[in-house]
Design an enzyme around this catalytic site. Structure first.
Site, PDB file in Angstrom:
ATOM      1  N   GLY A 131     -63.251 -24.032 -54.496  1.00  0.00           N
ATOM      2  CA  GLY A 131     -64.487 -23.608 -53.849  1.00  0.00           C
ATOM      3  C   GLY A 131     -64.944 -22.227 -54.312  1.00  0.00           C
ATOM      4  N   LEU A 164     -64.816 -21.168 -62.001  1.00  0.00           N
ATOM      5  CA  LEU A 164     -63.950 -21.994 -62.840  1.00  0.00           C
ATOM      6  C   LEU A 164     -64.076 -23.447 -62.395  1.00  0.00           C
ATOM      7  CD1 LEU A 164     -60.506 -20.157 -63.141  1.00  0.00           C
ATOM      8  CD2 LEU A 164     -62.337 -20.284 -64.821  1.00  0.00           C
ATOM      9  N   ASN A 169     -58.219 -13.733 -57.305  1.00  0.00           N
ATOM     10  CA  ASN A 169     -59.558 -13.191 -57.550  1.00  0.00           C
ATOM     11  C   ASN A 169     -59.764 -11.959 -56.677  1.00  0.00           C
ATOM     12  OD1 ASN A 169     -62.269 -13.102 -58.441  1.00  0.00           O
ATOM     13  ND2 ASN A 169     -62.964 -14.305 -56.691  1.00  0.00           N
ATOM     14  N   THR A 170     -60.414 -10.966 -57.224  1.00  0.00           N
ATOM     15  CA  THR A 170     -60.825  -9.818 -56.408  1.00  0.00           C
ATOM     16  C   THR A 170     -62.273 -10.059 -55.976  1.00  0.00           C
ATOM     17  OG1 THR A 170     -61.757  -8.527 -58.230  1.00  0.00           O
ATOM     18  CG2 THR A 170     -59.405  -8.309 -57.845  1.00  0.00           C
ATOM     19  N   HIS A 171     -62.596  -9.648 -54.763  1.00  0.00           N
ATOM     20  CA  HIS A 171     -63.950  -9.914 -54.251  1.00  0.00           C
ATOM     21  C   HIS A 171     -64.440  -8.702 -53.453  1.00  0.00           C
ATOM     22  CE1 HIS A 171     -67.339 -12.384 -53.147  1.00  0.00           C
ATOM     23  NE2 HIS A 171     -67.205 -11.967 -51.897  1.00  0.00           N
ATOM     24  N   ASP A 226     -59.227 -21.318 -55.367  1.00  0.00           N
ATOM     25  CA  ASP A 226     -59.183 -22.781 -55.253  1.00  0.00           C
ATOM     26  C   ASP A 226     -60.471 -23.340 -55.861  1.00  0.00           C
ATOM     27  OD1 ASP A 226     -61.145 -22.402 -53.367  1.00  0.00           O
ATOM     28  OD2 ASP A 226     -59.962 -23.092 -51.649  1.00  0.00           O
TER      29      ASP A 226
HETATM   30  C1  GRF Z   1     -65.812  -6.254 -58.776  1.00  0.00           C
HETATM   31  O1  GRF Z   1     -66.380  -5.736 -57.598  1.00  0.00           O
HETATM   32  C2  GRF Z   1     -65.464  -7.694 -58.620  1.00  0.00           C
HETATM   33  O2  GRF Z   1     -64.875  -8.012 -57.425  1.00  0.00           O
HETATM   34  C3  GRF Z   1     -66.836  -8.282 -58.716  1.00  0.00           C
HETATM   35  O3  GRF Z   1     -67.374  -7.657 -59.840  1.00  0.00           O
HETATM   36  C4  GRF Z   1     -66.848  -6.326 -59.885  1.00  0.00           C
HETATM   37  C5  GRF Z   1     -66.253  -6.105 -61.238  1.00  0.00           C
HETATM   38  O4  GRF Z   1     -66.317  -4.777 -61.577  1.00  0.00           O
HETATM   39  N1  GRF Z   1     -66.849  -9.700 -58.717  1.00  0.00           N
HETATM   40  P1  GRF Z   1     -65.654  -4.239 -62.920  1.00  0.00           P
HETATM   41  O5  GRF Z   1     -66.155  -5.138 -64.052  1.00  0.00           O
HETATM   42  O6  GRF Z   1     -64.169  -4.323 -62.746  1.00  0.00           O
HETATM   43  O7  GRF Z   1     -66.134  -2.834 -63.062  1.00  0.00           O
END
Ligand code: GRF
Length: 202
Positions: A142, A92, A106-108, A140
């Site tokens: 970054g 973003l 965000n999930t990572h 953020d």
């Molecule tokens: C997740 O592991 C997310 O953290 C990553 O991409 C994946 C998304 O998977 N950036 P989905 O589209 O929810 O199946």
């Protein structure tokens, strides 16, 4: 009701899990809209739950700022309490982040600050580590550099490839995400002071 907008690029399996959790009357948050930067397969999950969708198509890096502004406008129209990046594979622009910060998470698929960026699972395998993980962070300006809200370790198995490792990481991401949205919605976690309520944060 506490409202959530979700942004995706891909299959949306984490989105689907959040939609399912939010469909329970006990869950304190509701997904009100799902956006994407392309015709993402995961938009079908939103439609299945009767949640409106929108697409702001990615038009290349040269148009990033205009894309971010359009995305922010779409989101603002929905007035969400929280924005969840759930597999949005675009950074973003800072101007879009600052319009909502700190209400974007965000999930990572790695144990941040290890392996930031778009290829976290591949990078962990290439580094030969025996453990990686999953994280939820505040977004953020970054690349995966915002405050860490939750993270959990996941072992790398000897015969893992990128797909098998990612499929073992995703269920942990889902659990952390569902828990985090719940905590934010109930006020158990304050995004302005995340470390005060999460002793595991760093
Ligand atoms: C997740 O592991 C997310 O953290 C990553 O991409 C994946 C998304 O998977 N950036 P989905 O589209 O929810 O199946």
């Amino acid at each position: 009701m506490f409202t959530v907008a979700v942004l995706i690029s891909g299959t949306g399996s984490n989105l689907r899990a959040l939609l399912e959790a939010a469909s329970s009357p006990d869950y304190p948050a509701q997904v009100i809209v799902v956006g994407a930067d392309r015709e993402a397969d995961g938009l079908a999950h939103a439609e299945a739950y009767g949640v409106p969708t929108f697409i702001v198509p990615w038009r290349g890096s040269a148009a990033r700022d205009a894309w971010g502004a359009e995305l922010a406008e779409q989101l603002e129209a929905w007035q969400p309490d929280l924005i969840v990046l759930s597999g949005l594979m675009r950074l973003l622009p800072a101007a879009a982040v600052s319009r909502f910060a700190p209400r974007i998470i965000n999930t990572h698929p790695a144990y941040l600050p290890e392996f930031p960026g778009a290829h976290a699972v591949r990078d962990a395998l290439a580094a030969g580590v025996t453990e990686t993980g999953a994280s939820i962070i505040v977004v953020d300006e970054g690349v995966d550099s915002g405050p860490i809200l939750a993270r959990e370790r996941i072992p790398v198995l000897a015969d893992d490839d990128e797909a098998t490792l990612h499929e073992r990481i995703k269920p942990v991401e889902r659990r952390l995400l569902i828990d985090m949205v719940r905590r934010i919605a109930t006020g158990d976690l304050d995004l302005n002071h995340p470390s005060r309520t999460d002793p595991a944060a760093s």
